[in-house]
Design a protein around this motif. Sequence first.
Motif, mmCIF file in Angstrom:
data_model
loop_
_atom_site.group_PDB
_atom_site.id
_atom_site.type_symbol
_atom_site.label_atom_id
_atom_site.label_comp_id
_atom_site.label_asym_id
_atom_site.label_seq_id
_atom_site.Cartn_x
_atom_site.Cartn_y
_atom_site.Cartn_z
ATOM 1 N N VAL A 27 -41.647 17.104 28.581
ATOM 2 C CA VAL A 27 -42.283 17.682 27.394
ATOM 3 C C VAL A 27 -43.791 17.695 27.616
ATOM 4 O O VAL A 27 -44.328 16.791 28.259
ATOM 5 C CB VAL A 27 -41.905 16.888 26.117
ATOM 6 C CG1 VAL A 27 -42.292 15.433 26.233
ATOM 7 C CG2 VAL A 27 -42.552 17.491 24.885
ATOM 8 N N ASP A 28 -44.452 18.721 27.132
ATOM 9 C CA ASP A 28 -45.905 18.789 27.276
ATOM 10 C C ASP A 28 -46.477 19.646 26.153
ATOM 11 O O ASP A 28 -45.887 20.652 25.777
ATOM 12 C CB ASP A 28 -46.272 19.391 28.648
ATOM 13 C CG ASP A 28 -47.749 19.186 28.984
ATOM 14 O OD1 ASP A 28 -48.324 18.185 28.503
ATOM 15 O OD2 ASP A 28 -48.326 20.010 29.704
ATOM 16 N N TRP A 29 -47.623 19.210 25.637
ATOM 17 C CA TRP A 29 -48.325 19.966 24.591
ATOM 18 C C TRP A 29 -49.561 20.561 25.247
ATOM 19 O O TRP A 29 -50.433 19.840 25.699
ATOM 20 C CB TRP A 29 -48.708 19.015 23.460
ATOM 21 C CG TRP A 29 -49.222 19.664 22.212
ATOM 22 C CD1 TRP A 29 -49.978 20.788 22.116
ATOM 23 C CD2 TRP A 29 -49.021 19.206 20.854
ATOM 24 N NE1 TRP A 29 -50.251 21.063 20.802
ATOM 25 C CE2 TRP A 29 -49.680 20.109 20.005
ATOM 26 C CE3 TRP A 29 -48.354 18.122 20.292
ATOM 27 C CZ2 TRP A 29 -49.691 19.961 18.615
ATOM 28 C CZ3 TRP A 29 -48.380 17.978 18.914
ATOM 29 C CH2 TRP A 29 -49.026 18.881 18.092
ATOM 30 N N ALA A 36 -43.999 22.679 25.038
ATOM 31 C CA ALA A 36 -42.861 23.091 25.875
ATOM 32 C C ALA A 36 -42.025 21.847 26.134
ATOM 33 O O ALA A 36 -42.571 20.767 26.366
ATOM 34 C CB ALA A 36 -43.357 23.657 27.199
ATOM 35 N N TYR A 37 -40.691 22.007 26.067
ATOM 36 C CA TYR A 37 -39.857 20.852 26.428
ATOM 37 C C TYR A 37 -38.552 21.329 27.047
ATOM 38 O O TYR A 37 -38.126 22.464 26.831
ATOM 39 C CB TYR A 37 -39.610 19.933 25.231
ATOM 40 C CG TYR A 37 -38.791 20.512 24.101
ATOM 41 C CD1 TYR A 37 -37.443 20.226 23.977
ATOM 42 C CD2 TYR A 37 -39.378 21.336 23.151
ATOM 43 C CE1 TYR A 37 -36.691 20.744 22.945
ATOM 44 C CE2 TYR A 37 -38.632 21.856 22.100
ATOM 45 C CZ TYR A 37 -37.293 21.554 22.006
ATOM 46 O OH TYR A 37 -36.551 22.064 20.987
ATOM 47 N N GLY A 38 -37.961 20.471 27.855
ATOM 48 C CA GLY A 38 -36.720 20.814 28.534
ATOM 49 C C GLY A 38 -35.529 20.494 27.641
ATOM 50 O O GLY A 38 -35.483 19.433 27.025
ATOM 51 N N CYS A 39 -34.579 21.428 27.586
ATOM 52 C CA CYS A 39 -33.337 21.186 26.839
ATOM 53 C C CYS A 39 -32.219 21.624 27.775
ATOM 54 O O CYS A 39 -32.071 22.822 28.023
ATOM 55 C CB CYS A 39 -33.340 22.012 25.566
ATOM 56 S SG CYS A 39 -31.770 21.957 24.723
ATOM 57 N N GLN A 40 -31.478 20.655 28.342
ATOM 58 C CA GLN A 40 -30.503 20.947 29.401
ATOM 59 C C GLN A 40 -31.225 21.660 30.548
ATOM 60 O O GLN A 40 -32.195 21.136 31.067
ATOM 61 C CB GLN A 40 -29.332 21.772 28.849
ATOM 62 C CG GLN A 40 -28.716 21.192 27.593
ATOM 63 C CD GLN A 40 -27.887 19.946 27.840
ATOM 64 O OE1 GLN A 40 -27.520 19.629 28.951
ATOM 65 N NE2 GLN A 40 -27.596 19.201 26.788
#
Length: 1223
Positions: A27-29, A36-40
């Motif tokens: 995750v990053d702002w 932005a963040y990872g989902c699967q």
Amino acid sequence: MLPYTVNIRLSSRTLTGALSAQNKGAVDWGWQGLIAYGCQSLVLVIDSNTAQTVQVLERHKTTVVKVKWAKENYHHNIGSPYSLRLASADATGKIIVWDVAMGTVRCEIQEHTKPIQDMQWLWNQDASRDLLLAVHPPNYIVLWNADTGTKLWKKSYAENILSFSFDPFDPSHLTLLTSEGIVFISDFSPSKAPASSGKKVYISSPHSSPSHNKLVAATGAKKALDKVKILITNEKPSAESVTLNECLQLSYLPSKRNYMLLLYPREILILDLEVNQTVGVIAIERTGIPFLQVIPCFQRDALFCLHENGCITLRVRRSNISITGTPNEDPDPDPVQELIYDLRSQSDAIRVTKTVRPFSMVCCPVNENSAALIVSDGRVMIWELKSTISGRNLRNSNSSASPLYSPVAFCGIPVGSFQNKLPDLSLDNMIAGQGAVTGEEQLKNSFFQEVHLKFLLTGLLSGLPLPPFAIRMCPPLTTKNIKQYQPLLAVGTSNGSVLVYNLTSGLLHKELSIHSCEVKGIEWTSLTGFLSFATSMPNNLGLVRNELQLVDLPTGRSIAFRGERGNDEPAIEMIKVSHLKQYLAVVFKDKPLELWDVRTCTLLREMSKNFPTVTALEWSFTHNLKSLRKKQLAAREAMARQTVASDTELSSVESSVISLLQEAESKSELSQNISAREHFVFTDTDGQVYHLSVEGNLVKDGARIPPDGSMGSITCIAWKGDTMVLGDVDGNLNFWDLKARVSRGIPTHRSWVRKIRFAPGKGNQKVITMYNDGAEVWDTKEVQMVSSLRSGRNVNFRILDVDCCTSDKVILASDDGCIRVLETTMKSTCFRMDEQVLTEPVWCPYLLVPRASLALKAFLLHQPWNDKCTLDILHIDYPEHDNIKKLLQKQLNSLSNDIKKLVLDPEFTLLQRCLLVARLYGDESELHFWSVASHYLHSFSQEKALTAKTTDSLQEKLINPLDICYDILCENSYFQKFQLERVHLQEVKRSTYDHTRKCADQLLLLGQTDRAVQLLLETSAENPHYYCDSLKACLVTTVTSSGPSQSTIKLVATNMIANGKLAEGVQLLSLIDKAADACRYLQTYGEWNRAAWLAKVRLNSEECGDVLKRWVDHLCSPQVNQKSKAILVLLSLGCFTRVAEMLHSMRYFDRAALFVEVCLKYGTIEVNEDTNKLIHMVFADYARSLKTLGFKQGAILFASKAGAAGKDLLNELKQPKEEVTEE
């Protein structure tokens, strides 16, 4: 609910659900304001202000483990515009660099096949902006050019690398957290791999110390902290004291130089890297909730901490008033000297369960006043800090923490209490800095108001629940329902609730808790209602509880459709609603079929025991509604005639029809109450096809078609118009053309056909078929496969359910917890962000074309236009395409009301505007430039005005110095004070001879000779340095300013320096007040930072200025190329004309023009012939750059300010108008 516009061109999108465990750190702002963040295996991008998903990036084949936004600390212009670049890395070691706005891949990088441990964009401003440093397991760090995907260098280390952290004050310092300890690298450079393998130090675990126990009283705390003396050792610690994997995180403090924090589950340790010693511990009591993560802030010495219960806390460092001010009460004989961080605010916790736990937190890098929490179930919670000013008398007297005060300045400039200000703009506008308060007497002035901080939940985004899902799209759009149509998708979940999503916006429309067990199927009965069924787990006899509910969507009311029936009976296999939504067929596992009337909820017919077992069933499109309607119309006309003519003229037949119709007319809706005849077909276990018709409560048996020899047991049927498609257990599809009476069998060899659905739309003969291992789209007209998707081959997820949502889009629900709306090709594609339909407008100038985003910036900066502040760009002379103007206007409208109020305030100065726009654009280099510029422009202009009353200006300077996070750029007096406090702390904490020696050296350089002598005399007689230190103490006390002793010491010092003992020589020179010479030697030997430090703590402002100017020349040299840093140093020295020249020579025309304009307002540039020439050149060049942006009015404004230099340009800009008039 908001009225949605009908946009049946639905965009492809992905509705996401729960995260996988490996997504934890992804995750990053970004500075761009997006998270932005990872989902699967997907990367989601959400807007932090409105909490809307604005982009879903799909390309990774495995779980995303890291995401990082590119930095924005460079000067933006047409050549290097504002753009959204993001790097994401997955579990197989692939790194993808995205252009997020377009949804396209810029480059792909692959080195090894293990998950990337950590990665970071290089932030060293004037180097290339495309460099990405990544940790490839187990022990490599690789520097990539993320634009081309080329590897620049690769270096391996002895241990496994877990993560790394760059020193924010020195880009050549990099620290690695390894499985065994910490490795300090001091020669990091983008051009070549580090030569040395770094200085390795080990961490002895704090848990071997009682600091972990609850700190009781002050004295107890002191003793406990004595135990955490040495934490960092160069020897490998003994096995029993080592629990290395406990260190969760290592990061530098960006708020002050050479401090690092180490995070353990139950404490945060603050290390001073000058002496490698713990100088602060934040410990959690026994009953407290352990830490998961901590984010240190830049603008203030504060920490955002995430705890295991999902609670976010903010801790702010207590200011050490006691050191400098004079406390009124008796001084504590033994004060615990250390960095103390007080808890200032905390958010609510979440309910943690086995599947729901907090994953990670990110903090807004631009304003540092909000944090986002990512939860494992796919929720994103955005917490914002709000400040409230409290009355002085309300102060809670028993709290040990000193109060927080609001800063005097807003947007860089001290403001009066009546001026418009927005304290919640950013952290440094909420609370005053560490250096702001210098004792009690200033508190009595009304400068400071006490503030309290609290967290407020301002955004929440929730994901889909855990799979499995049952999905069903609402009935299709027709010309009759176009007015009230909404593309709704019903999703049945495993916990018994049904979620209804609006596919135009992708937002949850309603969540309805209907069932007590897993929802197995949904059928819509109208655009606003549906039937859903759920079955409980079977008992020993194989019987279940069936729940069949009819739900009305607008009210959320649900009724048990089958009344009291449903307990202890065979499970419902499927439900099918007829084409006109009149009848419902309910198929059971070992029980005959039931037929119901949907409109009245009555059972029409329960089939007899000997009725064949149904394996598949489908209703036909054909019905006799039209002929019924014709009869109706005829009857109506007859009724009309009847009123005219006498009764006897009508035949008896007609009158009976009329009486029936009058009855029907009296009811509300005609079509609702005519029972039209509808047909359905079903197959039995042998594959025989039965055809039945239903009219009212009459069920008539029709034709029977014998089984097709090539087909196995039929599992599903789809029927539309004259086409029927049957699928069987072996994956064979049979296409029937009922008109031509021909059938074609196609073996797909893909096992069991689970489902077949026709796409909506007249004449659209495409079907989607679902198998155990994927799905296919077929064209039944041509009997050809259009596209295919196979789990394990093209995708890594398994498909759970399918449906068609529009004539060209299909919906797939998959076991990775996502629901995808795709084109019929079933290729997962990312869309362009500007094609998105969002319910709330999003402020993101990065989405505009480069010319437009820069023109918008100029429009905001150069208010007022035509003598009034405005947010209406349509009235400005900006001859651009109307669409672009509308997009700009949309962006302006999406600003918050508070910001609009500031922009429209005529008293809001140009300098403050520059800072505000830098924040709005998330422009890092601009923000730092204007923060330093506004501070020094203000203080130098004050100095000019107050040369007569010098005392006041000093007072002002002490009350509001530039915060220490700017390090070398701070005022000398404040910088000196900070260094003395630091050494004082190191001295309290010292535990070994080495530490004592380092402290003594620092004290000598700072000119604190008495204290240094005391430390030197502490050396024990056994120590090999005993003699040397004693002599040094004698030397320090007897140094006199007599000529011969001075020259001797100077000679010795120069010899020492010549023979490689630089530090010792410098010490001797500072002893005899020759610090200026010492600085020159340091600079000759390349110790530029050290020289600047010494100059600031020992020299008067003039000599210090000389040293720093030499440093500026060094920074500007081509081999160093850190001009942006040089400019900041010049600002702190007040060399404003030189800054303007440098900005102009670097072609930063916009920044140069704004800077010159501000300087002229403040009177900090002397106006003479030379400077006039420069000013005119700067304005003329800026006018030209505005002209290239097509921003005509701005260009004319600056060309007219540029005197002779802008004359030709001005004529050129005004010319076209004249030509037009001549024509």
